[in-house]
Design a protein around this motif. Structure first.
Motif, short mmCIF file in Angstrom:
data_model
loop_
_atom_site.label_atom_id
_atom_site.label_comp_id
_atom_site.label_asym_id
_atom_site.label_seq_id
_atom_site.Cartn_x
_atom_site.Cartn_y
_atom_site.Cartn_z
N LEU A 90 40.00 37.30 45.50
CA LEU A 90 40.60 37.89 44.31
C LEU A 90 40.70 39.40 44.42
O LEU A 90 41.70 39.99 44.03
CB LEU A 90 39.77 37.53 43.07
CG LEU A 90 39.66 36.07 42.69
CD1 LEU A 90 38.73 35.90 41.51
CD2 LEU A 90 41.03 35.51 42.37
N SER A 91 39.63 40.03 44.94
CA SER A 91 39.58 41.48 44.98
C SER A 91 38.57 41.93 46.01
O SER A 91 37.61 41.24 46.30
CB SER A 91 39.20 42.01 43.60
OG SER A 91 39.17 43.40 43.59
N VAL A 92 38.81 43.13 46.56
CA VAL A 92 37.88 43.76 47.50
C VAL A 92 37.62 45.17 47.00
O VAL A 92 38.56 45.87 46.59
CB VAL A 92 38.47 43.82 48.92
CG1 VAL A 92 37.52 44.52 49.88
CG2 VAL A 92 38.83 42.44 49.43
N SER A 93 36.35 45.58 47.03
CA SER A 93 36.02 46.91 46.54
C SER A 93 34.82 47.48 47.29
O SER A 93 34.06 46.74 47.90
CB SER A 93 35.70 46.85 45.05
OG SER A 93 35.36 48.12 44.57
N GLY A 94 34.67 48.78 47.21
CA GLY A 94 33.55 49.46 47.84
C GLY A 94 32.31 49.49 46.97
O GLY A 94 31.21 49.73 47.46
N THR A 95 32.47 49.23 45.66
CA THR A 95 31.32 49.20 44.74
C THR A 95 31.41 47.97 43.86
O THR A 95 32.51 47.48 43.56
CB THR A 95 31.28 50.45 43.84
OG1 THR A 95 32.44 50.46 43.01
CG2 THR A 95 31.20 51.73 44.65
N ILE A 96 30.26 47.52 43.41
CA ILE A 96 30.22 46.35 42.54
C ILE A 96 30.84 46.68 41.18
O ILE A 96 31.55 45.88 40.58
CB ILE A 96 28.78 45.84 42.38
CG1 ILE A 96 28.26 45.33 43.72
CG2 ILE A 96 28.69 44.75 41.33
CD1 ILE A 96 26.81 44.91 43.71
N LYS A 97 30.58 47.89 40.71
CA LYS A 97 31.11 48.30 39.40
C LYS A 97 32.64 48.25 39.38
O LYS A 97 33.24 47.72 38.44
CB LYS A 97 30.63 49.73 39.09
CG LYS A 97 31.07 50.24 37.75
CD LYS A 97 30.52 51.63 37.51
CE LYS A 97 30.99 52.19 36.19
NZ LYS A 97 30.48 53.53 35.94
N ALA A 98 33.28 48.77 40.40
CA ALA A 98 34.74 48.74 40.48
C ALA A 98 35.26 47.32 40.66
O ALA A 98 36.31 46.98 40.12
CB ALA A 98 35.22 49.62 41.62
N LEU A 99 34.52 46.50 41.38
CA LEU A 99 34.93 45.12 41.59
C LEU A 99 34.97 44.37 40.26
O LEU A 99 35.93 43.68 39.96
CB LEU A 99 33.98 44.43 42.56
CG LEU A 99 34.35 43.01 42.95
CD1 LEU A 99 35.53 43.03 43.89
CD2 LEU A 99 33.19 42.32 43.61
N PHE A 100 33.92 44.51 39.45
CA PHE A 100 33.88 43.81 38.16
C PHE A 100 34.88 44.38 37.17
O PHE A 100 35.34 43.67 36.29
CB PHE A 100 32.47 43.83 37.59
CG PHE A 100 31.56 42.81 38.23
CD1 PHE A 100 31.85 41.46 38.17
CD2 PHE A 100 30.42 43.20 38.90
CE1 PHE A 100 31.03 40.51 38.75
CE2 PHE A 100 29.59 42.27 39.50
CZ PHE A 100 29.90 40.92 39.42
N SER A 101 35.24 45.64 37.29
CA SER A 101 36.23 46.21 36.38
C SER A 101 37.63 45.67 36.71
O SER A 101 38.51 45.65 35.85
CB SER A 101 36.23 47.72 36.43
OG SER A 101 36.72 48.18 37.68
N ASN A 102 37.85 45.22 37.95
CA ASN A 102 39.15 44.66 38.35
C ASN A 102 39.29 43.20 38.00
O ASN A 102 40.38 42.66 38.03
CB ASN A 102 39.37 44.84 39.85
CG ASN A 102 39.60 46.29 40.22
OD1 ASN A 102 39.99 47.09 39.39
ND2 ASN A 102 39.32 46.62 41.45
N LEU A 103 38.18 42.54 37.70
CA LEU A 103 38.26 41.10 37.39
C LEU A 103 38.63 40.92 35.99
O LEU A 103 38.71 40.75 35.07
CB LEU A 103 36.92 40.41 37.68
CG LEU A 103 36.54 40.36 39.15
CD1 LEU A 103 35.21 39.66 39.31
CD2 LEU A 103 37.59 39.64 39.98
#
Length: 103
Positions: A90-103
């Motif tokens: 679904l998404s790839v990110s460098g931080t968990i915070k940014a990953l959850f904000s994209n979901l």
């Protein structure tokens, strides 16, 4: 000492029923191991961060250098715990915070 760079992947699991965290990680590790062998799989740094059972969304952490290898391994997943399944990124990110904000 150089810091290791990691990436976090949000995955959508599509299957009948609900596998346990252990069964899911075994399927992911088996898929990566079949493609790249034990040495290649050990270099991925694959680990489970979160497993949302209601939405069947999984968050894993991998090393940046092995990201393409892991994505190929995820595409090769055909079953989890003996049940037909597929995994989509679904998404790839460098931080968990940014990953959850994209979901």
């Amino acid at each position: 000492m150089k810091r290791t760079k990691r990436r976090y992947l949000a995955l959508q699991l599509e299957c009948e029923g609900l596998p346990s965290e252990r069964e899911l990680m075994d399927a992911l590790w088996d898929s990566v191991t079949k493609l790249y062998g034990e040495v290649g799989a050990s270099l991925t740094g694959l680990s489970l961060i979160d497993f949302n059972t209601t939405r069947k969304v999984v968050v894993i952490r991998v090393l940046l250098a092995s990201l393409p290898s892991v994505r190929a391994g995820l595409a090769a997943v055909t079953s989890v715990a003996g049940v037909e399944a597929s995994v989509h990124v679904l998404s790839v990110s460098g931080t968990i915070k940014a990953l959850f904000s994209n979901l």
